[in-house]
Motif scaffolding. Structure first.
Motif, PDB file in Angstrom:
ATOM      1  N   ARG A 290      -4.474  13.812  -6.349  1.00 21.40           N
ATOM      2  CA  ARG A 290      -4.103  12.283  -6.661  1.00 21.40           C
ATOM      3  C   ARG A 290      -4.453  11.979  -8.238  1.00 21.40           C
ATOM      4  N   PHE A 291      -3.501  11.459  -8.699  1.00 22.08           N
ATOM      5  CA  PHE A 291      -3.738  11.223 -10.221  1.00 22.08           C
ATOM      6  C   PHE A 291      -5.272  10.377 -10.581  1.00 22.08           C
ATOM      7  N   TYR A 292      -5.524   9.593  -9.973  1.00 24.02           N
ATOM      8  CA  TYR A 292      -6.553   8.527 -10.109  1.00 24.02           C
ATOM      9  C   TYR A 292      -7.940   9.429 -10.490  1.00 24.02           C
ATOM     10  N   ILE A 293      -7.911  10.920 -10.523  1.00 20.32           N
ATOM     11  CA  ILE A 293      -9.076  11.439 -10.849  1.00 20.32           C
ATOM     12  C   ILE A 293      -9.356  10.972 -12.382  1.00 20.32           C
ATOM     13  N   LEU A 294      -8.291  10.685 -12.966  1.00 21.76           N
ATOM     14  CA  LEU A 294      -8.319  10.159 -14.189  1.00 21.76           C
ATOM     15  C   LEU A 294      -8.222   8.896 -14.467  1.00 21.76           C
ATOM     16  N   ASP A 295      -8.630   8.129 -13.180  1.00 21.60           N
ATOM     17  CA  ASP A 295      -8.781   6.459 -13.137  1.00 21.60           C
ATOM     18  C   ASP A 295      -9.853   6.041 -11.989  1.00 21.60           C
ATOM     19  N   LEU A 296     -10.899   6.785 -11.933  1.00 23.82           N
ATOM     20  CA  LEU A 296     -11.748   6.306 -11.153  1.00 23.82           C
ATOM     21  C   LEU A 296     -12.519   5.201 -11.238  1.00 23.82           C
ATOM     22  N   THR A 297     -13.461   4.996 -11.334  1.00 25.80           N
ATOM     23  CA  THR A 297     -14.294   3.324 -11.483  1.00 25.80           C
ATOM     24  C   THR A 297     -14.184   3.297 -13.272  1.00 25.80           C
ATOM     25  N   PRO A 298     -13.990   1.935 -13.610  1.00 30.40           N
ATOM     26  CA  PRO A 298     -13.676   1.752 -14.973  1.00 30.40           C
ATOM     27  C   PRO A 298     -14.589   2.673 -15.936  1.00 30.40           C
ATOM     28  N   LYS A 299     -15.842   2.773 -15.518  1.00 29.17           N
ATOM     29  CA  LYS A 299     -16.706   3.406 -16.414  1.00 29.17           C
ATOM     30  C   LYS A 299     -16.631   4.855 -16.544  1.00 29.17           C
ATOM     31  N   LYS A 300     -15.668   5.689 -15.670  1.00 29.67           N
ATOM     32  CA  LYS A 300     -15.434   7.105 -15.638  1.00 29.67           C
ATOM     33  C   LYS A 300     -13.883   7.219 -15.960  1.00 29.67           C
ATOM     34  N   PHE A 536      -8.945  25.123 -29.522  1.00 31.84           N
ATOM     35  CA  PHE A 536      -9.627  25.054 -28.285  1.00 31.84           C
ATOM     36  C   PHE A 536     -11.165  24.604 -28.281  1.00 31.84           C
ATOM     37  N   VAL A 537     -11.350  24.187 -27.237  1.00 31.99           N
ATOM     38  CA  VAL A 537     -12.944  23.402 -27.044  1.00 31.99           C
ATOM     39  C   VAL A 537     -13.345  23.708 -25.736  1.00 31.99           C
ATOM     40  N   LEU A 538     -14.606  23.938 -25.660  1.00 27.73           N
ATOM     41  CA  LEU A 538     -15.128  24.426 -24.404  1.00 27.73           C
ATOM     42  C   LEU A 538     -16.197  23.492 -23.928  1.00 27.73           C
ATOM     43  N   ALA A 539     -15.841  22.529 -22.880  1.00 33.45           N
ATOM     44  CA  ALA A 539     -16.807  21.582 -22.579  1.00 33.45           C
ATOM     45  C   ALA A 539     -17.758  22.158 -21.364  1.00 33.45           C
ATOM     46  N   GLY A 540     -18.743  21.566 -21.398  1.00 37.04           N
ATOM     47  CA  GLY A 540     -19.839  21.689 -20.440  1.00 37.04           C
ATOM     48  C   GLY A 540     -19.442  21.358 -19.194  1.00 37.04           C
ATOM     49  N   SER A 541     -20.173  21.830 -18.142  1.00 40.72           N
ATOM     50  CA  SER A 541     -19.694  21.500 -16.492  1.00 40.72           C
ATOM     51  C   SER A 541     -18.385  22.183 -16.298  1.00 40.72           C
ATOM     52  N   GLY A 542     -17.952  21.813 -15.087  1.00 41.10           N
ATOM     53  CA  GLY A 542     -16.829  22.268 -14.493  1.00 41.10           C
ATOM     54  C   GLY A 542     -15.504  21.805 -14.484  1.00 41.10           C
ATOM     55  N   HIS A 543     -14.512  21.931 -13.367  1.00 39.16           N
ATOM     56  CA  HIS A 543     -13.273  21.674 -13.224  1.00 39.16           C
ATOM     57  C   HIS A 543     -12.908  20.138 -13.355  1.00 39.16           C
ATOM     58  N   ILE A 544     -13.801  19.522 -12.770  1.00 44.54           N
ATOM     59  CA  ILE A 544     -13.704  17.965 -12.800  1.00 44.54           C
ATOM     60  C   ILE A 544     -14.923  17.370 -13.828  1.00 44.54           C
ATOM     61  N   ALA A 545     -15.835  17.617 -13.568  1.00 39.66           N
ATOM     62  CA  ALA A 545     -16.744  16.907 -14.516  1.00 39.66           C
ATOM     63  C   ALA A 545     -16.775  17.351 -15.919  1.00 39.66           C
ATOM     64  N   GLY A 546     -16.226  18.462 -16.293  1.00 40.51           N
ATOM     65  CA  GLY A 546     -16.078  18.945 -17.502  1.00 40.51           C
ATOM     66  C   GLY A 546     -15.033  18.284 -18.209  1.00 40.51           C
ATOM     67  N   VAL A 547     -13.946  17.535 -17.589  1.00 40.09           N
ATOM     68  CA  VAL A 547     -12.957  16.792 -17.917  1.00 40.09           C
ATOM     69  C   VAL A 547     -13.372  15.168 -18.037  1.00 40.09           C
ATOM     70  N   VAL A 548     -13.871  14.697 -16.719  1.00 41.70           N
ATOM     71  CA  VAL A 548     -14.093  13.397 -16.677  1.00 41.70           C
ATOM     72  C   VAL A 548     -15.570  13.137 -17.075  1.00 41.70           C
ATOM     73  N   ASN A 549     -15.858  13.152 -18.249  1.00 42.71           N
ATOM     74  CA  ASN A 549     -16.862  12.917 -18.929  1.00 42.71           C
ATOM     75  C   ASN A 549     -16.750  11.895 -19.807  1.00 42.71           C
ATOM     76  N   PRO A 550     -17.001  10.471 -19.645  1.00 41.00           N
ATOM     77  CA  PRO A 550     -16.861   9.342 -20.613  1.00 41.00           C
ATOM     78  C   PRO A 550     -17.814   9.482 -21.445  1.00 41.00           C
ATOM     79  N   PRO A 551     -17.598   9.200 -22.906  1.00 40.38           N
ATOM     80  CA  PRO A 551     -18.608   8.986 -23.904  1.00 40.38           C
ATOM     81  C   PRO A 551     -19.828   8.230 -23.445  1.00 40.38           C
ATOM     82  N   ALA A 552     -19.583   7.086 -22.734  1.00 39.20           N
ATOM     83  CA  ALA A 552     -20.918   6.171 -22.484  1.00 39.20           C
ATOM     84  C   ALA A 552     -21.978   6.945 -21.652  1.00 39.20           C
ATOM     85  N   ALA A 553     -21.522   7.948 -21.052  1.00 41.52           N
ATOM     86  CA  ALA A 553     -22.506   8.400 -20.008  1.00 41.52           C
ATOM     87  C   ALA A 553     -23.500   9.333 -20.624  1.00 41.52           C
TER      88      ALA A 553
END
Length: 625
Positions: A290-300, A536-553
């Motif tokens: 589902r597309f809302y992986i990119l629109d979870l809670t407002p903070k994420k 190219f950028v390598l992010a920490g963590s995996g397939h989801i948390a590596g993408v869904v990582n808001p700056p405020a966290a």
């Protein structure tokens, strides 16, 4: 001549010790227990009534389920058929049996290690060894002190870990197999051993036994209710299914559905700033989720964050497949991407759009860019960002264990109505991390009877999507198995041959360092095929948390470096680490060559005066099951 005295069997002694441990535990936990723990405990009437009620409740629930009120149905019905899913592992069995037979020659070394383990663990538990000595092997499954407090359970879990290490090494070092079969063997062996772990069973898990005694079996009653609910759903539950509501607690960024086809809805989000970047952003999420992986809670929410930066954001919401989509193929998804690009350009009267493709939608976006370039329309896309997307599947990781011909043919039997039930896909992805996503929940949900947590990411993970079977089969064969996308003109879509080297679009590639679905080494290879301006950028963590990582966290990190390096290892060797989210770095990259702004009015604010819209975001397609 007298025969030699056989050595003592440590496992026989282990079972005796385990029986003694269970009697001790029973005696300690049950009220009115005799002081001699070897004697059966005495119970009062209240205790006897409580245990009798537990037995009746368990029997009643199971008989009700067997009576037909919730039996699992094949794909497309009330649940999935586990037996049919397990047939996918058929191709692994012969190789596993052969390797286990070949490994008999190493049993002598295993026996010696077993005796040493027996001596060390029992000696430690008995106090004859240094009390501060660590157990030979550590594993978070056995971190509770109950696994150490009695030598039977200490030895049990240590023996399991020792044998598991031995069998995993045998599988990894198997001879006489091609690399693909050896990888399948190693994966199957690990999966089997995870299923056999002693913490997965009541009688061999002291934590479960303690909970059972303390609650008089109430945990088992609650666990049985969880199990039956999951059997009826045909899916393992990871989180509280009632804790989240689409459009209320998740997927809440304000917006409107502005367009709909039988394959997708197009959502435009309302601006949050007075001016916005002239070039809009169009996001293609994967249709396997589902597309809302990119629109979870407002903070994420990545979508909300992008809107707050002054971007006009559009998102495609794909329809979950049903029988009406039995003839949908990859060409249809590519045409849909081109269609969405043209719709946004026309709506806002702009020459081009920024795009994002996540996972399989990123794979498709690469093909779309190549087709647009070949048709002379590359200028329609100002930039393309790829979230954990693969185009070269040579190093595609453990999902390749599911794509030999036997398994591909078996998948066809799971799609009698022309679409693959998403619960099969969920089970496959869970297998990739079976310890964390299957057995951890078997213990917590079914044995301990724990309450479900309210976790938005796990809720999304369980919100499965069906796939068109014809397209899915072709995708696995053409891309995962045969790796044809990187061969110029080996594939075509919508009547146009695909050659990735023709892509003429500025590109940003993000990979997750710990991604087990799209491994970073595989994602990196896109830099070798897209030959234009590539970052190219390598992010920490995996397939989801590596993408869904808001700056405020303030979590994780990312690495920047030489995107023209010869390999991912070379990139990492010279990379610079940055703390926190990579999102601001991406936004700087996006606006470095295109920062012109316009007022956020007219069609920039969907649903305004004179603007025809279909419904509020998140729309009805995301709710379709």
């Amino acid at each position: 001549m007298a025969s030699a005295t056989p050595p003592p069997n440590p496992f026989a002694a282990l079972f005796d010790m385990q029986g003694e441990a269970m009697r001790e535990m029973w005696g300690a936990m049950m009220p009115g227990a005799a002081s001699d723990a070897t004697q059966p405990p005495t119970m009062g009437w209240d205790d006897m009534a409580a245990w009798a009620e537990t037995g009746r409740a368990l029997q009643s629930m199971w008989l009700e389920y067997l009576g037909g009120t919730g039996s699992a149905a094949p794909a497309g019905g009330a649940g999935i058929d586990p037996a049919r899913f397990l047939l996918l592992s058929k191709g692994w069995s012969d190789a596993w049996q052969k390797t286990m037979a070949d490994g008999l020659s190493t049993q002598g070394a295993l026996a010696e290690e077993t005796l040493a383990l027996w001596s060390g663990v029992v000696g430690q538990a008995a106090g004859t060894n240094d009390a501060g000595t660590e157990m030979p092997r550590n594993d978070k499954r056995f971190s509770d002190p109950a696994w150490r407090n009695h030598p039977a359970y200490a030895l049990l879990h240590q023996a399991y870990l020792m044998v598991a290490d031995h069998l995993n090494r045998m599988a990894q070092d198997a001879t006489g197999l091609d690399p693909a079969k050896r990888d399948q063997l190693a994966f199957a062996t690990r999966s089997m051993l995870e299923a056999m772990s002693p913490d997965n069973f009541i009688a061999t898990n002291p934590v479960v036994l303690e909970r059972t005694m303390a609650t008089r079996g109430a945990n088992l009653v609650k666990g049985m209710r969880h199990l039956i609910d999951d059997l009826r759903r045909g899916q393992l539950t990871h989180t509280d299914t009632e804790a989240f509501r689409l459009g209320e607690t998740i997927a809440t960024t304000p917006g409107k559905v502005i367009h709909e086809t039988p394959l997708y809805q197009l959502i435009q989000y309302s601006p949050a700033t007075e001016t916005v970047l002239e070039t809009p952003l169009l996001i293609f999420p994967p249709w396997i989720n589902r597309f809302y992986i990119l629109d979870l809670t407002p903070k994420k929410s990545f979508i909300k964050w992008a809107v707050d930066q002054g971007l006009t954001v559009f998102v495609v919401s794909w329809k979950s497949a049903d029988a009406s989509m039995k003839d949908v193929i990859w060409d249809d998804y590519i045409r849909a991407q081109i269609d969405a690009v043209d719709l946004v350009r026309s709506r806002l009267k702009v020459p081009s759009v920024h795009t994002i493709g996540y996972c399989v939608a990123g794979t498709t976006l690469a093909a779309t860019l190549a087709i647009l370039a070949r048709r002379g329309h590359a200028g329609k896309v100002a930039s393309a960002t790829f979230f954990t997307a693969q185009v070269d599947f040579e190093e595609a990781g453990e999902l390749k264990n599911f794509i030999d011909e036997n398994q591909l043919e078996m998948l066809g039997t799971l799609s009698p109505d022309g679409y693959l039930d998403g619960r099969y896909l969920a089970a496959t992805f869970n297998l990739l991390r079976g310890r964390d996503l299957i057995w951890n929940y078997v213990v917590n949900n079914y044995l301990l009877g724990a309450d479900y947590p309210a976790f938005d990411l796990l809720h999304w993970n369980g919100d499965v999507t069906n796939l068109p079977a014809k397209w899915h089969g072709a995708y696995l064969r053409d891309l995962y198995r045969d790796n044809r996308l990187v061969v110029p003109d080996a594939l075509e879509a919508d009547g146009t041959p695909i050659d990735l080297s023709r892509i003429d679009t500025r590109i940003f590639i993000q990979a997750g360092r710990e991604d087990h679905i799209a491994p970073a080494a595989s994602v990196w290879r896109l830099t070798r095929h897209a030959r234009k301006d590539t970052t190219f950028v390598l992010a920490g963590s995996g397939h989801i948390a590596g993408v869904v990582n808001p700056p405020a966290a303030g979590k994780y990190q990312y690495w920047t470096g030489d995107s023209d390096a010869d390999s991912l290892d070379d990139f990492v060797a010279g990379a610079t680490e940055h703390k926190g989210s990579w999102w601001p770095h991406w936004f700087e990259w996006l606006t470095a060559k295109d920062a012109k702004k316009v007022p956020a009015k007219g069609k920039r604010a969907p649903g305004g005066k004179g603007d025809t819209v279909l419904e509020d975001a998140p729309g009805r397609y995301v709710r379709t099951r």
